[in-house]
Structures are given as structure tokens and as C-alpha cells.
Write an enzyme that holds these catalytic residues in place. Structure first.
Site, PDB file in Angstrom:
ATOM      1  N   HIS A   1     -22.018   5.451  21.970  1.00 11.68           N
ATOM      2  CA  HIS A   1     -20.904   4.668  21.419  1.00 11.68           C
ATOM      3  C   HIS A   1     -19.923   4.282  22.524  1.00 11.68           C
ATOM      4  O   HIS A   1     -19.485   3.139  22.622  1.00 11.68           O
ATOM      5  CB  HIS A   1     -20.112   5.513  20.403  1.00 11.68           C
ATOM      6  CG  HIS A   1     -20.805   5.749  19.099  1.00 11.68           C
ATOM      7  ND1 HIS A   1     -21.357   4.744  18.351  1.00 11.68           N
ATOM      8  CD2 HIS A   1     -20.982   6.893  18.380  1.00 11.68           C
ATOM      9  CE1 HIS A   1     -21.866   5.265  17.230  1.00 11.68           C
ATOM     10  NE2 HIS A   1     -21.649   6.573  17.231  1.00 11.68           N
TER      11      HIS A   1
ATOM     12  N   PRO B   1       0.814  -1.216   0.000  1.00  6.84           N
ATOM     13  CA  PRO B   1       0.000   0.000   0.000  1.00  6.84           C
ATOM     14  C   PRO B   1       0.853   1.273   0.000  1.00  6.84           C
ATOM     15  O   PRO B   1       2.037   1.209   0.329  1.00  6.84           O
ATOM     16  CB  PRO B   1      -0.815  -0.098   1.277  1.00  6.84           C
ATOM     17  CG  PRO B   1      -0.315  -1.250   2.038  1.00  6.84           C
ATOM     18  CD  PRO B   1       0.611  -2.030   1.196  1.00  6.84           C
TER      19      PRO B   1
ATOM     20  N   GLY C   1       2.666   4.721   0.937  1.00 10.16           N
ATOM     21  CA  GLY C   1       3.186   5.293   2.175  1.00 10.16           C
ATOM     22  C   GLY C   1       3.864   4.326   3.115  1.00 10.16           C
ATOM     23  O   GLY C   1       4.105   4.639   4.267  1.00 10.16           O
TER      24      GLY C   1
ATOM     25  N   HIS D   1     -25.161  11.130  21.709  1.00  9.12           N
ATOM     26  CA  HIS D   1     -24.851  10.147  20.678  1.00  9.12           C
ATOM     27  C   HIS D   1     -23.479   9.496  20.940  1.00  9.12           C
ATOM     28  O   HIS D   1     -23.355   8.272  20.981  1.00  9.12           O
ATOM     29  CB  HIS D   1     -24.873  10.865  19.316  1.00  9.12           C
ATOM     30  CG  HIS D   1     -24.502  10.014  18.146  1.00  9.12           C
ATOM     31  ND1 HIS D   1     -25.419   9.601  17.215  1.00  9.12           N
ATOM     32  CD2 HIS D   1     -23.314   9.528  17.742  1.00  9.12           C
ATOM     33  CE1 HIS D   1     -24.807   8.889  16.287  1.00  9.12           C
ATOM     34  NE2 HIS D   1     -23.515   8.823  16.581  1.00  9.12           N
ATOM     35  N   GLU D   2     -22.483  10.327  21.156  1.00 13.61           N
ATOM     36  CA  GLU D   2     -21.125   9.791  21.349  1.00 13.61           C
ATOM     37  C   GLU D   2     -21.024   8.988  22.647  1.00 13.61           C
ATOM     38  O   GLU D   2     -20.319   7.983  22.702  1.00 13.61           O
ATOM     39  CB  GLU D   2     -20.087  10.916  21.351  1.00 13.61           C
ATOM     40  CG  GLU D   2     -20.020  11.739  20.061  1.00 13.61           C
ATOM     41  CD  GLU D   2     -19.880  10.908  18.803  1.00 13.61           C
ATOM     42  OE1 GLU D   2     -19.350   9.777  18.874  1.00 13.61           O
ATOM     43  OE2 GLU D   2     -20.325  11.372  17.733  1.00 13.61           O
TER      44      GLU D   2
END
Ligand code: ADP
Ligand code: MG
Ligand code: ZN
Length: 509
Positions: A332, A103, A105, A328-329
Site C-alpha cells: 500500500h 452531520p 458532531g 502487505h502494508e
């Protein structure tokens, strides 16, 4: 010395002027010369002041972090160049090409440069896209020129060998006749011709190195013996590799003594070397902006966010929106922590990139295999944001769009890997409708489970959300301390799945 030359110049001019010669143009020229000379002098002092290395900056294998396997393989291959006499006496066919795959980098260009240093060769590089032109034949001509230049340069610098590095070789080395574009074919043919014509007994010897992240699309002619018959994989670094790269990249930089590079390495699963380089750079920029002399752990943390999510945006959500984002956070974060303790790195509600807020999870260890439990837990974590909003407000918002994309993708992985209700499937012959039905089923099951987990925390979320809004960012440790204080003992979590033998997951905090 300088003064002496200037003094003498002035004396000569005065003398010429005395003889009646028009010295004005001469005076001008000399003045220009002196100015240029002074400028060059200044530049060279600046350069020697900033780096001690010799005039030409050379890359060595020591400057490449991780990639131990690739480095070893490459060194072995390069010994063909270093011990040419022995190779010849044994009648071994010398190596002409080395293909680096991996990939972007990950350090392929660095490897090629280090190879030149290691073998004391001159180094020339070109990118596949440079050979692509509208006009047929231009690319082929450029290939010819490149090889000619390499030989000339080696001679000029009296070196025995040259390394030509062709980046993005897939651009010219894709399967021939595929693009219905003659140009590519001619360029590729020319490259093959040059490589076949490369004599390995003549000096200077030329070694071609090439890089691609799509080895699968290369024309098989390129991979035949006598061409790129060595392939070396340069993969994304593992944790040890990331730590090594971070050490290299922070070397000589003012990093605060409390900074834990190991922790940063753990948090940056999936980062390439280039991303780690950028991370260190961003952290230093943050230090500059805050007018600090040293880079701290917190700056590194912000830099990880920046590399992952993008620059902080100027958007300023309304207070109501901020509150919703916090709720919301927290959804999580709570589910993440309950499912896998210690995984919340921090919760942030300042907008970055496309996100209004986010919870960053720390992987416990690099993962290359996922168990069914792990996938389900990640789905739960992804759905928890919307469910927290639903619990608190009685409705949802558009803020969960990305979460759902993530959850669906995890569910699809489950189905395709034979981890769903319908058992083993053949991915290629799986009807779209069946896949759809299964994904929906999984998501609705996990939704139920997540709601059950989160419901007891309804009031706690409401309380802590205000704190998150005030602080904007809450660290993992602080969050865990709070959660321990409100933890509900009766958790009906699924028993950890041990059949697959993957990561052991404990369900209690
Ligand atoms: P690639 O050619 O694979 O795309 P590069 O070699 O161009 O990657 O890497 C770009 C930059 O990223 C390098 O200049 C270096 O600063 C950093 N980097 C990448 N990989 C490494 C590594 N393994 N060790 C140290 N630095 C790295
Ligand atoms: Mg590169
Ligand atoms: Zn979310």
C-alpha cells in the site's frame, strides 16, 4: 464567620441543655446541616478553582471553531431577537424557528447554546426521541410542557426570551402518516400548534431551534413560513475549520511546543468537531498513560489512529503473520507514495480495531471532487496490499477483504459518474449486470497496472519488511528516505490527466 456561627450554635445548645430541654435530636440536625454546608463549600471551591467563568457555564460563538458561514447566518437570524423593537417598527414578521442541519458532531448543539448566550435567553433542550412513547398523547403533552417550562423559566430569571432546542427533530418531524403511528403525528401537530400560537409580541418570546441530519425526511409543514423558515447548514469543517477547532480544544492544555496543529488539521479530513474533541482528549490520555507532562505530536498521531481505527487490540499475531502484514502494508505504502508523493503518514503493524495493520495516507488538500486519475490511483493503492503479498509469497490472504470492498466502491463511483469505458450512464437505469461487468473490468485493469508498478520492488519489500516488523511503526519521512534509496527510474505510469483540471498529480518521485 463560620467559627462565629458554630460557636454561637454550641452556646445556644448548651444553654438549652442547661434549661433541661432534650437537645439530642436538635444536636443531630445541626450536625447534619453543618456537614452539608461544609460539603457544599468544598464543592464550590473546587469549581471556582477549575474554571473562572461565571457560575453557569455559557457557550459563546468564540468557542465554536470553523463554521464561519453558519455562525454568520445564525447571528443575522438572531438579530431578530436582539433588535426586536426595530423589527417591530418595520413590520417584519419575527422569526419563530431555526433549523440546523448537518452531520452529527459538527456543533449544532453548541450553536443553539451560543444562540442563547448571544440573545441573553434562557435555554431549554430536548431530544426528539424523548417525545416518542408507547402511549398516544404523551409526546404531545411533553411538547406542551416544554413550552410552558420555557416561559416559566424565562420569567423566573427575568429574561425577555427563551430558546427551545429540539435535537433529532426528524424523530417527531418525519412526514406525517408515514409510520402509521398516531403518536408521531400528534406530537408533531402539537409542536406546530405551539409554534403557530407563539405570540411574538408577548414577553417572554420563544424561539425554537431544532437540529437534524435528515432535513429531507421532514414534514413540509415544519418548513412553512412562520415555522422553521430559516435553515442553516452546519457542515463538516474544512481544513481551516479543523485547525480552529483544534486550537480551541487544545487551549489551556499542556501541548508540547513542537506540536504542529496545522499538520494534524491536514491529516484529519472528514473529522467532525466532536471527533477532533475526542482526538485531543485521547492524546491527553496517551500522555497520562506514558506519565508525560506534555502532549507530543506522536501522541496526537496515535490518537488519530485510535479515533479512526479503534483501540489497540490485545491480539498478538504470530511472527509469520506480522511479516505478512508488513509486506502487505508496504505494498500500500509504496504505491501510495509513487502515485502521489508525500501521502504516506505512517505504516503501522500493531492491530487496531478490525485491522492487523494499516497505512495512513495524508490528503494533500481537502477533496470534494475526484478526478478519474485520482480514483484509479486510490484503487491501485487499495489493491497493492494483496499484490505485495502475491509477489512475495506467491499467494494471497484474507487480509485484503476490506481493501477490495474499498476498491470496488471506488470503481462503482467511476462507472456511475460516467468515468468508465461505457461513458455517461443514468445511475437509476443502469442494469446491475452492466455495472458489475464494468467494475470487474476496471478492477482487473488496475490490478495489472498495480502489479507492474510494484514488481520492481519485490526484493526491496522483502528487505524493509523486517525493519517494519522490528519497529512496529514507521513514520512517513523515514519511509520516504528509504524509498528514495531504492527508487526505480523506469516507471511506466500513466500520464496525469489534465482534462478534468482537478488536482495536479505528478507521477515521479
Ligand atoms: P451536534 O449537536 O452537531 O451533534 P455537538 O454540538 O453536540 O454536535 O458537539 C459535540 C462536541 O463536539 C461539543 O461539545 C464540542 O466539544 C465538540 N465540537 C463539535 N463541533 C465543534 C466546533 N465547531 N468547535 C468546537 N468544538 C466542537
Ligand atoms: Mg448534538
Ligand atoms: Zn490492506
Amino acid at each position: 464567620m463560620k467559627e462565629l456561627v458554630i460557636g454561637m450554635g454550641v452556646a445556644v445548645m448548651l444553654f438549652l441543655g442547661f434549661l433541661g430541654v432534650n437537645v439530642l435530636p436538635l444536636f443531630f440536625l445541626v450536625g447534619l446541616g453543618v456537614a452539608l454546608w461544609l460539603m457544599m463549600d468544598r464543592k464550590s471551591t473546587v469549581m471556582t478553582a477549575t474554571r473562572e467563568a461565571p457560575v453557569r457555564h455559557q457557550v459563546s460563538f468564540e468557542q465554536i471553531g470553523g463554521q464561519e458561514h453558519a455562525k454568520r447566518e445564525l447571528r443575522e437570524a438572531l438579530d431578530f431577537l436582539r433588535y426586536r423593537e426595530r423589527i417591530k417598527s418595520l413590520g417584519i414578521r419575527p422569526l419563530k424557528g431555526i433549523l440546523l442541519t448537518g452531520p452529527p458532531g459538527t456543533g449544532k448543539t453548541l450553536m443553539a447554546k451560543a444562540a442563547a448566550t448571544y440573545t441573553d435567553s434562557v435555554f431549554l433542550s430536548a431530544s426528539g426521541s424523548e417525545f416518542v412513547e408507547m402511549y398516544v398523547g404523551v409526546g404531545a403533552q411533553r411538547v406542551r410542557d416544554l413550552f410552558r417550562k420555557a416561559r416559566a423559566l424565562a420569567k423566573k430569571e427575568s429574561k425577555d426570551s427563551a430558546i427551545i432546542f429540539i435535537d433529532e427533530i426528524d424523530v417527531v418531524g418525519g412526514k406525517r402518516g408515514q409510520f402509521s403511528h398516531q403518536e408521531y403525528d400528534q406530537t408533531l401537530n402539537q409542536l406546530l400548534t405551539e409554534m403557530d400560537g407563539m405570540s411574538t409580541t408577548h414577553t417572554p418570546m420563544v424561539l425554537v431551534m431544532a437540529a437534524t441530519n435528515r432535513p429531507d425526511i421532514l414534514d413540509s409543514a415544519l418548513l412553512r413560513p412562520g415555522r422553521f423558515d430559516r435553515q442553516i447548514k452546519v457542515d463538516l469543517p474544512d481544513k481551516e475549520g479543523r485547525l480552529h477547532i483544534l486550537k480551541i480544544q487544545t487551549d489551556g492544555k499542556p501541548v508540547h511546543s513542537s506540536v504542529d496543529l496545522e499538520h494534524i488539521a491536514r491529516e484529519t479530513f472528514g473529522f467532525s468537531g466532536a471527533q477532533l474533541e475526542s482526538l485531543v482528549n485521547e492524546a491527553a490520555i496517551i500522555a497520562l498513560r506514558q506519565d508525560k507532562k506534555e502532549v507530543t505530536q506522536e501522541m496526537f498521531r496515535d490518537a488519530v489512529d485510535k479515533v479512526l481505527m479503534g483501540e489497540k487490540t490485545g491480539r498478538r499475531p504470530t511472527d509469520e503473520e506480522l511479516q505478512r502484514v508488513a509486506v502487505h502494508e508496504l505494498g500500500h505504502a509504496i504505491v501510495s507514495e509513487l502515485m502521489r508523493p508525500g501521502t504516506v503518514s505512517h505504516i503501522t503493524i500493531s492491530p487496531r480495531g478490525n485491522a492487523l495493520g494499516f497505512v495512513r495516507q495524508i490528503p494533500e488538500s481537502d477533496k470534494y471532487l475526484y478526478t478519474l486519475d485520482y480514483l484509479k490511483q486510490q484503487i491501485n493503492v487499495a489493491l497493492a496490499g494483496a499484490l505485495a503479498e502475491e509477489l512475495h509469497y506467491g499467494n494471497r490472504s484474507t487480509g485484503a477483504q476490506n481493501d477490495f470492498v474499498q476498491a470496488s466502491s471506488l470503481a462503482r463511483t467511476m462507472v456511475k459518474c460516467g468515468l468508465s469505458r461505457i461513458g455517461i450512464v443514468d445511475e437509476e437505469h443502469l442494469p446491475e449486470t452492466v455495472l458489475d461487468t464494468e467494475v470487474r473490468y476496471i478492477l482487473s485493469e488496475q490490478e495489472k497496472e498495480t502489479r507492474e508498478v510494484l514488481t520492481p520492488y519485490k526484493d526491496d519489500i522483502a528487505n524493509f519488511a523486517d525493519h517494519v516488523v522490528e519497529e512496529e511503526s514507521v513514520g512517513g519521512q523515514e519511509f520516504r528516505t528509504w524509498l528514495e534509496g531504492v527508487i526505480k527510474p523506469e516507471l511506466s505510469l500513466p500520464a496525469p490527466n489534465v482534462e478534468l483540471g482537478g488536482a495536479q498529480i505528478s507521477a515521479s518521485v
